[in-house]
Enzyme design. Sequence first.
Site, mmCIF file in Angstrom:
data_model
loop_
_atom_site.group_PDB
_atom_site.id
_atom_site.type_symbol
_atom_site.label_atom_id
_atom_site.label_comp_id
_atom_site.label_asym_id
_atom_site.label_seq_id
_atom_site.Cartn_x
_atom_site.Cartn_y
_atom_site.Cartn_z
ATOM 1 N N GLU A 515 25.037 12.495 7.760
ATOM 2 C CA GLU A 515 26.026 12.549 6.689
ATOM 3 C C GLU A 515 25.632 12.530 5.354
ATOM 4 O O GLU A 515 24.762 11.598 4.939
ATOM 5 C CB GLU A 515 27.151 11.564 7.125
ATOM 6 C CG GLU A 515 28.194 11.663 6.032
ATOM 7 C CD GLU A 515 29.310 10.579 6.405
ATOM 8 O OE1 GLU A 515 29.225 9.772 7.349
ATOM 9 O OE2 GLU A 515 30.218 10.505 5.651
ATOM 10 N N ASN A 572 31.666 15.643 3.256
ATOM 11 C CA ASN A 572 32.860 15.057 3.366
ATOM 12 C C ASN A 572 33.846 16.100 2.261
ATOM 13 O O ASN A 572 33.426 16.466 1.314
ATOM 14 C CB ASN A 572 32.927 13.572 2.588
ATOM 15 C CG ASN A 572 32.327 12.504 3.252
ATOM 16 O OD1 ASN A 572 32.965 12.133 4.669
ATOM 17 N ND2 ASN A 572 31.171 12.215 3.266
ATOM 18 N N GLU A 604 33.950 16.970 7.144
ATOM 19 C CA GLU A 604 34.780 15.678 7.353
ATOM 20 C C GLU A 604 35.854 15.559 6.578
ATOM 21 O O GLU A 604 35.725 15.707 5.500
ATOM 22 C CB GLU A 604 33.781 14.193 7.116
ATOM 23 C CG GLU A 604 32.573 14.471 8.071
ATOM 24 C CD GLU A 604 31.796 12.794 8.059
ATOM 25 O OE1 GLU A 604 32.464 12.088 7.258
ATOM 26 O OE2 GLU A 604 30.520 12.758 8.397
ATOM 27 N N ASP A 634 37.685 11.765 10.065
ATOM 28 C CA ASP A 634 36.881 10.873 9.325
ATOM 29 C C ASP A 634 37.746 9.607 9.535
ATOM 30 O O ASP A 634 38.986 9.861 9.552
ATOM 31 C CB ASP A 634 36.623 11.062 8.033
ATOM 32 C CG ASP A 634 35.508 10.323 7.470
ATOM 33 O OD1 ASP A 634 35.063 9.427 8.346
ATOM 34 O OD2 ASP A 634 34.707 10.469 6.276
ATOM 35 N N GLU A 691 31.478 4.769 13.884
ATOM 36 C CA GLU A 691 30.905 4.562 12.589
ATOM 37 C C GLU A 691 30.734 3.021 12.458
ATOM 38 O O GLU A 691 31.150 2.298 13.127
ATOM 39 C CB GLU A 691 31.555 4.748 11.334
ATOM 40 C CG GLU A 691 31.912 6.416 11.178
ATOM 41 C CD GLU A 691 32.903 6.780 9.851
ATOM 42 O OE1 GLU A 691 32.279 7.103 8.880
ATOM 43 O OE2 GLU A 691 34.212 6.447 9.816
HETATM 44 P P1 C2E Z 1 32.796 7.445 4.814
HETATM 45 O O1 C2E Z 1 32.869 9.058 4.861
HETATM 46 O O2 C2E Z 1 33.851 6.685 5.876
HETATM 47 O O3 C2E Z 1 31.428 7.085 4.629
HETATM 48 C C1 C2E Z 1 30.640 5.986 5.641
HETATM 49 C C2 C2E Z 1 30.835 4.809 4.563
HETATM 50 O O4 C2E Z 1 30.344 3.908 5.402
HETATM 51 C C3 C2E Z 1 29.397 5.024 3.678
HETATM 52 O O5 C2E Z 1 30.001 4.281 2.569
HETATM 53 C C4 C2E Z 1 28.497 4.385 4.254
HETATM 54 O O6 C2E Z 1 27.467 3.996 3.387
HETATM 55 C C5 C2E Z 1 29.183 3.122 4.963
HETATM 56 N N1 C2E Z 1 28.358 2.831 6.070
HETATM 57 C C6 C2E Z 1 27.675 3.386 6.851
HETATM 58 N N2 C2E Z 1 27.124 2.704 7.861
HETATM 59 C C7 C2E Z 1 27.552 1.287 7.671
HETATM 60 C C8 C2E Z 1 27.400 0.252 8.587
HETATM 61 O O7 C2E Z 1 26.893 0.022 9.292
HETATM 62 N N3 C2E Z 1 28.307 -0.833 7.932
HETATM 63 C C9 C2E Z 1 28.979 -0.806 6.794
HETATM 64 N N4 C2E Z 1 29.659 -1.799 6.298
HETATM 65 N N5 C2E Z 1 29.279 0.476 6.187
HETATM 66 C C10 C2E Z 1 28.456 1.411 6.706
HETATM 67 P P2 C2E Z 1 29.942 4.779 0.894
HETATM 68 O O8 C2E Z 1 28.593 5.688 0.853
HETATM 69 O O9 C2E Z 1 30.210 3.748 0.319
HETATM 70 O O10 C2E Z 1 31.171 5.930 1.135
HETATM 71 C C11 C2E Z 1 32.321 5.346 0.896
HETATM 72 C C12 C2E Z 1 33.130 6.614 1.299
HETATM 73 O O11 C2E Z 1 33.294 7.302 -0.075
HETATM 74 C C13 C2E Z 1 32.894 7.362 2.412
HETATM 75 O O12 C2E Z 1 33.332 6.761 3.559
HETATM 76 C C14 C2E Z 1 33.628 8.830 1.985
HETATM 77 O O13 C2E Z 1 35.087 8.577 2.256
HETATM 78 C C15 C2E Z 1 33.599 8.620 0.400
HETATM 79 N N6 C2E Z 1 32.514 9.485 0.310
HETATM 80 C C16 C2E Z 1 31.176 9.365 -0.410
HETATM 81 N N7 C2E Z 1 30.645 10.547 -0.501
HETATM 82 C C17 C2E Z 1 31.624 11.465 -0.572
HETATM 83 C C18 C2E Z 1 31.415 12.699 -0.894
HETATM 84 O O14 C2E Z 1 30.364 13.238 -1.152
HETATM 85 N N8 C2E Z 1 32.674 13.482 -0.938
HETATM 86 C C19 C2E Z 1 33.743 12.826 -0.669
HETATM 87 N N9 C2E Z 1 34.820 13.433 -0.544
HETATM 88 N N10 C2E Z 1 33.833 11.725 -0.009
HETATM 89 C C20 C2E Z 1 32.747 10.821 -0.434
HETATM 90 CA CA CA Z 2 32.710 10.518 5.934
HETATM 91 CA CA CA Z 3 34.461 7.042 7.752
#
Ligand code: C2E
Ligand code: CA
Ligand code: CA
Length: 736
Positions: A515, A572, A604, A634, A691
Amino acid sequence: MSQLSPVTDVLEVVEDEPREARAAPAQTWKVLVVDDDAEVHEATRFALAGRTILGRKLELLFANTAAEAKAALDAHAGVAVVLLDVVMEEHDTGLKLARWIRDNGYRNVRIVLRTGQPGYAPELEVINEYDINDYRSKAELTRTRLITTMTAALRAYEQIETIDLSRRGLEMIVTSCSQLFKRRELATFSQGVLLQMCSLFRLPGEGMICAGTRDSQADEVRVLSGIGTVSELSGRTLDELDDEAEAKSAVLRALRDDRAISEGASLVTFDGAEDDRFVTYMEGGSTLTAIDEALLKVFAANISVGFQNVGLIARLDRLAYFDEELSIANRNRLNAEIAARIGSNRPPARVAFVSVASYEQTLEAFGQETALGLLKAVVRRLEEAPGAPTLFRYGEAILALILEEGDEAEEALRALGTEQFDADGQALRAKFAIGVAPIAPFRAPSFVCHEAYAALSRALNEDLPWVDFEAELIHEARARLELTSALRQSVDGGEIASHFQPIVDLDSELCLGAEALARWSWNEAPVGPDIFIPVAEQTGLAFPIMTLMLGAAARLRALVAARHTDFYVSINLSATDLERPDLVAEVEAMLAEHALPARLVQFELTESCLVRNLAKAQNQLGSLKELGCRIAIDDFGIGYSSLAYLDQLPVDTLKLDGRFVASLGSGGRSQAVISSALELGQRLGIDVLAEGVETARQHRLLKELGCRRAQGYYYAKPMPSTDFVIWLDSNLGGAL
Ligand code: C2E
Ligand code: CA
Ligand code: CA
């Protein structure tokens, strides 16, 4: 001086105007005889006293010296002729007096010079300059001759006065009209018309002005304003007058009549815009001079234009200050209302902005009619609230109202969220967010609105029902603005980094794909996507970020393609991306540009964004699917209890939200939720991915439950592509 008749009426003389101007219509001709010879006075009296010339009696005034003559002119308005002896104290006293007369603003009075010595005839220039009517030697002026001379002089005076009066009258009409035309409201305009009519035509100040149309009945004719004893009728209708009242029948008669003026100045009709007609009914208007009547016509024509303008302005005002769709005042009126309160010492008040937060959803789900119906129903509900507050429309789905201390409308506002509305026949509940700011002194209305809006923004962003403005909200808003412009700069410069987190197969422990997650640093400090992604979505930056992620993902896939042919990338998508009409064509072009096969791309979308735009989502996702891309949902399981939408969307994967995994094994319902999601997936032929897997225990439990895919720190944190390639080689990449 004893010959001078007493001053009977003292009239106020307005400076700058000819001194005769304000004289009441004269009943006599005033003639001033100036001579230092008592015999001449006597002879003149004998010749003229008691005579009638041009229909009026002569009134003789006598002066023996220039000083007496000046005093007489000043004391008696409207002297028509001065019979002036040229030689008195000095040889040219008469000529000097003639100059004084003209220089002191007596422009209309006719001057007839008399002299005892024929040799003293003045120069022609003097005759012209002082506007001398005639020059005669006393010997010449026999009695008959004197009368002829007087007649000629009086006729000249009368003509000059007539022209002068009508010119002055016209000037007054022009001035009064231009003053009147500054009044933009019908009530003050018509009050002004009454007052001006009284002063222009010297009416006694008793009358009214009514509005109707040609076929109005008495109960449809409104009294706009009245002066004198009828003033209390203002705002009422004509039928409230006694039936035998002359005014009532007269006004109705005038409304149906084509003539603008009837019965002197008593009844005057003005045509307004469209069918509107206005009638003045004035007492004591039946005796008008011919000039007055002519002037009244000019006045009526001018005032008609005024009424038309007022009508037009009222309509423009309505457009400028009224929202036709909801039939309430608009934002301009709100500003004006706030300004009026700031500038007065009305009790302290606050502005409440009420957003119908579920408006968009209603629009998507049920269409325009229902959404508008919902707004209207909310407006009605609030208008019926105690205190009947005035409502304003501030934005598409934002209403505003002004709350005073202890206002009961506040109750109604707070209760909105619990109520049901009849939206165009559909029974709906709605979600509301309310932001409130004080109308503080020394504030521009735009500031007050800005603060209320800042409070509303927080309510909307943080999903709160009611937020009172605090100064820090503005700081927050400002910080947000700074953040937005910095983010825009970074996006434009391609400075949004991408991290990749492996997606693993729990059975084979192979890495299936990754991802892509956006990373951004501002002033060298990382800003979480939870903060900048919502900002990006609100400022049109989500799509450019998605584009950057897709490009980076394509490069990563190219790096591993040789060893891992089925390696896929997951990108995403934001709700705002779905709004783009050309999204699918744009994606197709990007895939071609990066030589990225569609079958290796997954998009997603969160559950909430899909449900909000179900119809659009169906369309767009269907087309992406046709391209060959995969679709994942998602954060599954946290938003909506209804899963009906799953049937209607081409979904390949459900990404179970991390918090179910986090509480796995701690009792609770997580295990049940995960199990049923897995069962559902199996039945619908949809993959289920867990996830946020952080521990070996979670990994094992999920495997036992039958889950086949996962993501989480237990396998790997999101990392830059270079690290990802190394990780892939040394971990989980056993199959490569
Ligand atoms: P998401 O799509 O649900 O992404 C997964 C989030 O969970 C990511 O946080 C990831 O770093 C985190 N994560 C992965 N494994 C674990 C784990 O084992 N434990 C915990 N506590 N967290 C874990 P991140 O990178 O901070 O992203 C947060 C949200 O921001 C994402 O949730 C997504 O909704 C959004 N996002 C990030 N990048 C993009 C993007 O390029 N475009 C869009 N539209 N949204 C994005
Ligand atoms: Ca995602
Ligand atoms: Ca997610």
